[in-house]
Design a protein around this motif. Structure first.
Motif, PDB file in Angstrom:
ATOM      1  N   GLY A  38       0.861  -1.172   0.000  1.00  0.00           N
ATOM      2  CA  GLY A  38       0.000   0.000   0.000  1.00  0.00           C
ATOM      3  C   GLY A  38       0.897   1.221   0.000  1.00  0.00           C
ATOM      4  N   GLU A  39       0.316   2.350   0.354  1.00  0.00           N
ATOM      5  CA  GLU A  39       1.101   3.584   0.276  1.00  0.00           C
ATOM      6  C   GLU A  39       2.198   3.615   1.334  1.00  0.00           C
ATOM      7  OE1 GLU A  39      -1.220   7.158   0.213  1.00  0.00           O
ATOM      8  OE2 GLU A  39       0.552   8.434   0.072  1.00  0.00           O
ATOM      9  N   ALA A  40       3.331   4.208   0.982  1.00  0.00           N
ATOM     10  CA  ALA A  40       4.448   4.375   1.908  1.00  0.00           C
ATOM     11  C   ALA A  40       4.849   3.035   2.525  1.00  0.00           C
ATOM     12  CB  ALA A  40       4.088   5.404   2.990  1.00  0.00           C
ATOM     13  N   ALA A  41       4.858   1.979   1.734  1.00  0.00           N
ATOM     14  CA  ALA A  41       5.182   0.650   2.243  1.00  0.00           C
ATOM     15  C   ALA A  41       6.119  -0.062   1.269  1.00  0.00           C
ATOM     16  CB  ALA A  41       3.902  -0.162   2.464  1.00  0.00           C
ATOM     17  N   SER A  42       7.215   0.601   0.952  1.00  0.00           N
ATOM     18  CA  SER A  42       8.204  -0.019   0.077  1.00  0.00           C
ATOM     19  C   SER A  42       9.149  -0.878   0.909  1.00  0.00           C
ATOM     20  CB  SER A  42       9.003   1.059  -0.660  1.00  0.00           C
ATOM     21  OG  SER A  42       8.141   1.789  -1.503  1.00  0.00           O
ATOM     22  N   ARG A  43       9.677  -1.927   0.271  1.00  0.00           N
ATOM     23  CA  ARG A  43      10.622  -2.812   0.966  1.00  0.00           C
ATOM     24  C   ARG A  43      11.847  -3.028   0.086  1.00  0.00           C
ATOM     25  NH1 ARG A  43       8.428  -8.430   2.750  1.00  0.00           N
ATOM     26  NH2 ARG A  43      10.458  -8.402   3.792  1.00  0.00           N
ATOM     27  N   THR A  44      13.002  -3.287   0.737  1.00  0.00           N
ATOM     28  CA  THR A  44      14.185  -3.638  -0.050  1.00  0.00           C
ATOM     29  C   THR A  44      14.400  -5.149  -0.071  1.00  0.00           C
ATOM     30  OG1 THR A  44      15.579  -3.360   1.886  1.00  0.00           O
ATOM     31  CG2 THR A  44      15.407  -1.472   0.387  1.00  0.00           C
ATOM     32  N   SER A  45      13.567  -5.875   0.657  1.00  0.00           N
ATOM     33  CA  SER A  45      13.598  -7.338   0.593  1.00  0.00           C
ATOM     34  C   SER A  45      12.185  -7.790   0.291  1.00  0.00           C
ATOM     35  CB  SER A  45      14.041  -7.910   1.938  1.00  0.00           C
ATOM     36  OG  SER A  45      13.642  -9.262   2.031  1.00  0.00           O
ATOM     37  N   LEU A  46      12.068  -8.870  -0.479  1.00  0.00           N
ATOM     38  CA  LEU A  46      10.741  -9.398  -0.783  1.00  0.00           C
ATOM     39  C   LEU A  46      10.536 -10.745  -0.098  1.00  0.00           C
ATOM     40  CD1 LEU A  46      10.736  -8.548  -4.618  1.00  0.00           C
ATOM     41  CD2 LEU A  46       9.732  -7.213  -2.745  1.00  0.00           C
ATOM     42  N   ASP A  47      11.435 -11.057   0.835  1.00  0.00           N
ATOM     43  CA  ASP A  47      11.315 -12.324   1.562  1.00  0.00           C
ATOM     44  C   ASP A  47      10.159 -12.260   2.553  1.00  0.00           C
ATOM     45  OD1 ASP A  47      13.569 -13.095   0.208  1.00  0.00           O
ATOM     46  OD2 ASP A  47      14.935 -12.776   1.909  1.00  0.00           O
ATOM     47  N   LEU A  48       9.755 -13.428   3.025  1.00  0.00           N
ATOM     48  CA  LEU A  48       8.742 -13.457   4.075  1.00  0.00           C
ATOM     49  C   LEU A  48       9.342 -12.747   5.289  1.00  0.00           C
ATOM     50  CD1 LEU A  48       7.634 -17.208   3.794  1.00  0.00           C
ATOM     51  CD2 LEU A  48       6.427 -15.186   2.914  1.00  0.00           C
TER      52      LEU A  48
END
Ligand code: BGC
Length: 774
Positions: free
Chosen positions: A522-532
């Motif tokens: 959603g908004e303002a919810a970026s991640r640099t890992s896509l792991d669980l």
């Protein structure tokens, strides 16, 4: 055309028409009660105008002061919810003073009626308010998140979801939804990938149309339809490194060929409004971009609705370094083509002065005012400002059983079966004891995902545990242990493991319900890992080590790098955030009451370092196929294959499908011609199932390089076991158009490859070829 701008003046008659038969007339001073529409002493100015729309708008605008006009260009939030960083105090005073023409984050028949009364009865001209809200994937009855809906590839189901959303929202006084979000997203690090229809231009455009149809229906004046918004204009999904709000720097060709088509599709479908985006394009913040908002949107596409900013994006032109202060920002925005300012109050505070001092033309203000008033008119608000604020309709509409059934239906259609080794699914009668394990196994809060409007997170959502318990036959035990946590900070924890492993060991099958917390996309919810996230992966490995069959059900709003699971877990179902009825829908799929039919609308990378990744890449001058395995000097990584974990368009079924070779109606077509490609699809398994049949094309040589494949058609069909059906797609040259070397839009003569396949990974070894002749 609305002919009667008269009715709210007539006391009891007005109350009946406004759907409040039992309300008592009250003096205007006591305006806080629910359905009471006081008898006005005087008609609002607009009630005496020519009811024919153009004349009505001319006359009304002629009566307005500059301040009143600027008021119509202003949208403010109520204090019910906050969807952004700033909160302006005192919106009620602003309404009473005529300083605001539209409100968002306010709903229910009662509250919208109360606020509407303040505008209609308390201001000089009595112009009704417009109520907007983020109704993204359901209003009260929550459907799967938008990306999940896209995975259904079922346009009818998606339209139905938007239709139900409009019915519920409009029954609570909402006139306008800030949806559909039609941003193409190709980078799973970007949290807002969950809000759109995925990575593909063709699928995204079809879904944009379906959603606009669903929200707006046939008639904007019907009380159960709402204005739709195509957002965020434009290229918001191309944020560098997947970080929300980050800089966008792409070529105009990429903008036009990849990011703009779903917006154009929305315009063609008659979308009423557009929302700008937070990012810059070519060095100019979108809310200040005359190129986007005027040249492309108005002049090239002929859009005639109104444009609203995304939240405080006019104010943000100052930190962007594009405006020296808010005065200049407001002038740049109105000049670029922004009609309405959301929440920033820049227009409210500065625009009148800019007009008075000659830096903004009054004609431009009048144009913006007119576009907004026209929507109010078309909604019927000048006929009856309270027509959407109807308590009886609200009571009869929310959570209707058929809406809940529709939500369950779309939810099961959205789920994608990613792996099913040894027919681990569907569950059989041998599964007498089921262990549900993981932080998402019994979490109501998470089921409905982000941007869930007025959705109830506490009581209504059916969890996976509840869904399985409701479905499991007599004598079957379904027990739960949380076991792990998705919180980032719990990565090293093992506290819950022992209990979960003990439960797994005594079960016949383990359902591991893992993924991300609802607000990790959603908004303002970026991640640099896509792991669980958290310690879920560690627990999953322990569960697999028990030797029990493990079924991984992923709840998430983005592709996750479940590469280990793909190698070690027999069955994986991606269930997105499936909505209010999600637990039942998961049970429908796991028990085989519904045969999964979803296909991925986005590519799943193996590792985050492959991002951004999408199926319609360019070939490059050194494609990996040119070298021997492991060769240097080709376009590859040293440590990871180029291929993704799961491809766009991929998804399994409990049955299997066979594809015949493709036949073409002709091997070439002229400028006015067409070609029909057909293949026969056979259900080669032993149960009925749906298949999404996909048409891909490659344009072999162009005046600019072309992608290795592009989706150009799809059809979802239902086949009984053993049944075969011919599926045909007709292509015309304009279906193969792109932005050519000279920046014109059109097709080019030449040779093309074509294939019909179950996913983007299934390019036939011998695709058929055809040519377009001059
Ligand atoms: C989001 C929009 C949303 C708006 C209003 C913004 O922060 O980017 O998508 O419509 O808030 O809530």
């Amino acid at each position: 055309m609305i002919k009667t701008a008269r009715i709210l003046l007539a006391g009891a008659a007005a109350m009946a028409l406004a759907g409040c038969a039992t309300a008592q007339a009250q003096p205007a001073a006591t305006t806080t009660s629910t359905n009471a529409v006081p008898i006005r002493q005087a008609e609002p100015e607009w009630a005496r105008l020519d009811p024919e729309m153009d004349a009505f708008l001319d006359e009304l605008i002629a009566k307005m002061t500059l301040q009143e006009k600027v008021g119509q260009l202003t949208l403010l939030t109520s204090d019910w919810e906050s969807t952004g960083p700033t909160m302006r105090e005192g919106y009620k005073q602003d309404i009473a003073a005529g300083r605001v023409g539209a409100i968002f984050n306010a709903y229910t028949a009662k509250y919208t009626r109360e606020l509407q009364q303040m505008a209609v009865e308390g201001t000089r001209l009595g112009i009704p308010l417009l109520f907007g809200y983020d109704v993204i994937h359901g209003h009260r009855t929550i459907f799967p998140i938008s990306l999940g809906e896209a995975a259904s590839w079922d346009l009818e189901a998606i339209e139905k979801s938007a239709r139900v959303s409009a019915q519920e929202a409009s029954a609570e006084g909402i006139h306008w939804t800030f949806s559909p979000m039609v941003d193409i997203a190709r980078d799973a690090r970007w949290g807002r990938i969950s809000e759109g229809a995925g990575e593909d231009v063709f699928l995204g455009s079809e879904i944009a149309r379906a959603r606009v149809r669903g929200y707006q229906g046939e008639d904007l004046g019907a009380t159960d339809t709402v204005l739709a918004t195509a957002k965020h204009f434009a290229a918001y999904g191309a944020a560098q490194a997947g970080r929300d709000y980050h800089t966008v720097d792409i070529s105009e060709r990429t903008l036009r060929d990849i990011y703009l088509p779903p917006f154009k599709a929305a315009v063609d479908e008659g979308v009423a409004t557009f929302m700008t985006s937070f990012n810059e394009y070519d060095g100019i913040p979108a809310s200040g971009s005359k190129f986007l908002l005027t040249d492309v949107l108005r002049h090239e596409w002929g859009f005639d609705g109104f444009v609203v900013t995304d939240y405080t994006s006019i104010n943000e032109m100052v930190p962007h370094g594009y405006s020296k202060d808010l005065v200049q920002a407001g002038e740049q925005a109105i000049d670029a083509g922004v009609d309405m300012d959301m929440q920033g109050a820049v227009y409210m505070e500065n625009l009148a002065k800019s007009v008075e001092e000659g830096r903004v033309d009054i004609e431009r203000i009048d144009e913006a005012v007119r576009r907004i008033l026209e929507m109010k008119y078309r909604l019927g608000l000048f006929e009856d400002p309270y027509r959407y604020s109807d308590q009886a309709r609200q009571d009869a509409t929310l959570y209707r059983p058929d809406f809940l059934e529709a939500a369950r239906d779309v939810a099961r259609k959205s789920m994608v079966l990613l792996k099913n080794e040894g027919d681990a699914l569907p569950l059989t009668a041998q599964a007498q004891s089921i262990a549900v394990i993981g932080p998402l196994g019994n979490s109501k809060t998470d089921m409905i995902g982000s941007w869930s409007a007025a959705g109830d997170r506490q009581t209504r959502p059916v969890t996976i545990l509840e869904g399985l318990q409701a479905r499991a036959g007599e004598g079957v035990t379904v027990e739960y242990a949380k076991g792990a946590s998705y919180a980032f900070e719990d990565e090293g924890e093992t506290d819950g493991f022992a209990e979960a492993i003990a439960l797994a060991e005594k079960a016949d099958v383990v359902i591991a319900a893992m993924g991300e917390r609802w607000d990790m996309t959603g908004e303002a919810a970026s991640r640099t890992s896509l792991d669980l996230p958290g310690n879920q992966q560690a627990l999953l490995e322990k569960l697999v080590a028990t030797g029990k069959p493990v079924i991984l059900v992923v709840l998430s709003g983005r592709p996750n790098t479940i590469t280990w699971a793909n190698e070690n877990v027999p069955a994986i179902l991606h269930a997105w955030y499936p909505g209010t009825q999600g637990g039942h829908a998961v049970a429908d799929v796991l028990f085989g009451d519904y045969n999964p039919s979803g296909k991925l609308p986005v590519t799943f990378p193996r590792v985050v370092g492959q991002s951004p990744i999408h199926y319609d890449m360019k070939n490059t001058g050194r494609p990996i196929e040119l070298g021997a395995p492991g060769a240097k000097y080709v376009s590859r990584y040293l440590n990871t294959p180029n291929d993704p974990l799961y491809r766009f368009g991929y998804g399994l079924s409990y049955t299997t499908f066979g594809y015949s070779p493709v036949t073409l109606s002709a091997s070439s077509m002229g400028p006015e011609g067409s070609i029909t490609a057909s293949a026969t699809i056979t259900n080669t398994g032993d149960r009925a199932g749906e298949e999404v049949v996909q048409l891909y094309v490659r344009d072999l040589v162009g005046s600019v390089t072309r992608p290795v494949q592009e989706l150009k058609g799809f059809e979802k069909i239902m086949l009984q076991s053993g049944e075969a059906r011919a599926v045909s797609f007709t292509l015309r040259p304009e279906d193969l158009a792109f932005t050519r070397a000279d920046m014109s839009h059109g097709w080019e003569p030449g040779e093309f490859q074509l294939w019909i396949a179950p996913s983007s990974g299934a390019k036939a070894s011998t695709p058929v070829t055809f040519t377009i002749t001059e």
